[in-house]
Design a protein around this motif. Structure first.
Motif, short mmCIF file in Angstrom:
data_model
loop_
_atom_site.label_atom_id
_atom_site.label_comp_id
_atom_site.label_asym_id
_atom_site.label_seq_id
_atom_site.Cartn_x
_atom_site.Cartn_y
_atom_site.Cartn_z
N UNK A 11 32.08 38.58 65.15
CA UNK A 11 31.51 39.46 64.13
C UNK A 11 31.70 38.85 62.74
N UNK A 12 32.86 38.27 62.50
CA UNK A 12 33.12 37.63 61.20
C UNK A 12 32.15 36.47 60.97
N UNK A 13 31.85 35.71 62.01
CA UNK A 13 30.89 34.61 61.88
C UNK A 13 29.52 35.17 61.50
N UNK A 14 29.09 36.25 62.17
CA UNK A 14 27.80 36.87 61.86
C UNK A 14 27.78 37.33 60.40
N UNK A 15 28.87 37.94 59.95
CA UNK A 15 28.94 38.40 58.56
C UNK A 15 28.87 37.23 57.58
N UNK A 16 29.50 36.12 57.92
CA UNK A 16 29.43 34.95 57.04
C UNK A 16 28.00 34.40 56.98
N UNK A 17 27.31 34.41 58.09
CA UNK A 17 25.90 33.98 58.08
C UNK A 17 25.07 34.92 57.21
N UNK A 18 25.33 36.22 57.31
CA UNK A 18 24.60 37.18 56.48
C UNK A 18 24.88 36.94 55.00
N UNK A 19 26.12 36.59 54.67
CA UNK A 19 26.47 36.28 53.29
C UNK A 19 25.73 35.03 52.82
N UNK A 20 25.66 34.02 53.67
CA UNK A 20 24.93 32.80 53.32
C UNK A 20 23.46 33.11 53.02
N UNK A 21 22.84 33.88 53.88
CA UNK A 21 21.43 34.23 53.68
C UNK A 21 21.26 34.99 52.37
N UNK A 22 22.17 35.92 52.11
CA UNK A 22 22.11 36.69 50.87
C UNK A 22 22.26 35.76 49.66
N UNK A 68 22.04 32.47 63.08
CA UNK A 68 22.68 33.79 63.04
C UNK A 68 22.25 34.63 64.22
N UNK A 69 20.98 34.55 64.60
CA UNK A 69 20.48 35.31 65.74
C UNK A 69 21.21 34.90 67.03
N UNK A 70 21.48 33.62 67.17
CA UNK A 70 22.24 33.15 68.34
C UNK A 70 23.64 33.77 68.33
N UNK A 71 24.27 33.79 67.17
CA UNK A 71 25.60 34.40 67.07
C UNK A 71 25.53 35.91 67.33
N UNK A 72 24.45 36.54 66.90
CA UNK A 72 24.28 37.98 67.15
C UNK A 72 24.17 38.24 68.65
N UNK A 73 23.49 37.36 69.37
CA UNK A 73 23.40 37.48 70.83
C UNK A 73 24.79 37.34 71.47
N UNK A 74 25.59 36.40 70.97
CA UNK A 74 26.96 36.23 71.47
C UNK A 74 27.75 37.51 71.20
N UNK A 75 27.56 38.07 70.01
CA UNK A 75 28.26 39.31 69.65
C UNK A 75 27.86 40.45 70.58
N UNK A 76 26.57 40.56 70.88
CA UNK A 76 26.10 41.61 71.79
C UNK A 76 26.71 41.44 73.18
N UNK A 77 26.74 40.21 73.66
CA UNK A 77 27.32 39.94 74.98
C UNK A 77 28.81 40.27 74.97
N UNK A 78 29.49 39.90 73.89
CA UNK A 78 30.92 40.18 73.77
C UNK A 78 31.17 41.68 73.75
N UNK A 79 30.37 42.41 72.99
CA UNK A 79 30.52 43.86 72.89
C UNK A 79 30.25 44.52 74.24
#
Length: 155
Positions: free
Chosen positions: A20-31, A112-123
């Motif tokens: 989740x932290x990785x996803x948030x960092x990607x979102x910060x980069x995009x922002x 980021x989408x790939x990391x989001x998929x990892x997050x979904x699988x983890x959740x």
């Protein structure tokens, strides 16, 4: 008084998984890069520099924990991606390019989408494990008995 947006983001970070932290960092980069696009449009060199510097700092936070001993090719590929991204951002700093920056945003969104998929699988994996240990399966989750392919992830 705390900014509600900042409070929300701080709350999101607390207790977050590593993924989740990785996803948030990607979102910060995009922002950061979207703000950088605005700075280029407004010819605001100071803001452009500030956002690119912050983006480079975020890249460092993503790159520093890479585990090359255990991460294999994935760690090497991510390291290469971060190095190229950093180089491209330095290039944009000296030669502002909306097209170049837009391409970086597109690339970041794809990863980021790939990391989001990892997050979904983890959740999903965590929810299934909790449900299995409590004897119930949440709605929408496959029960271990009905799942023809079951992989135990050790991470």
């Amino acid at each position: 008084m705390t900014n509600p947006r900042t409070a929300y983001r701080e709350n999101d970070v607390r207790g977050a998984t590593a993924v989740r932290l990785v996803v948030l960092l990607y979102e910060q980069l995009v922002q950061d890069l979207r703000h950088d696009l605005q700075a280029i449009e407004q010819n605001d060199i100071e803001l452009r520099t500030k956002r690119i510097n912050h983006a480079i700092l975020v890249i460092g936070h993503l790159q520093s924990p890479l585990d090359f001993a255990n991460g294999g090719k994935v760690a090497q590929d991510l390291n290469h991606f971060y190095n190229v991204l950093r180089q491209n951002l330095v290039q944009v700093q000296f030669h502002p390019s909306r097209a170049g920056l837009s391409q970086q945003i597109t690339d970041l969104l794809a990863v980021r989408e790939a990391w989001t998929e990892v997050e979904r699988a983890e959740t999903s994996s965590i929810a299934t494990a909790v449900a299995t240990s409590s004897g119930t399966v949440p709605s929408g989750a496959a029960s271990p008995e009905s799942d023809p392919v079951r992989v135990d992830w050790k991470g």
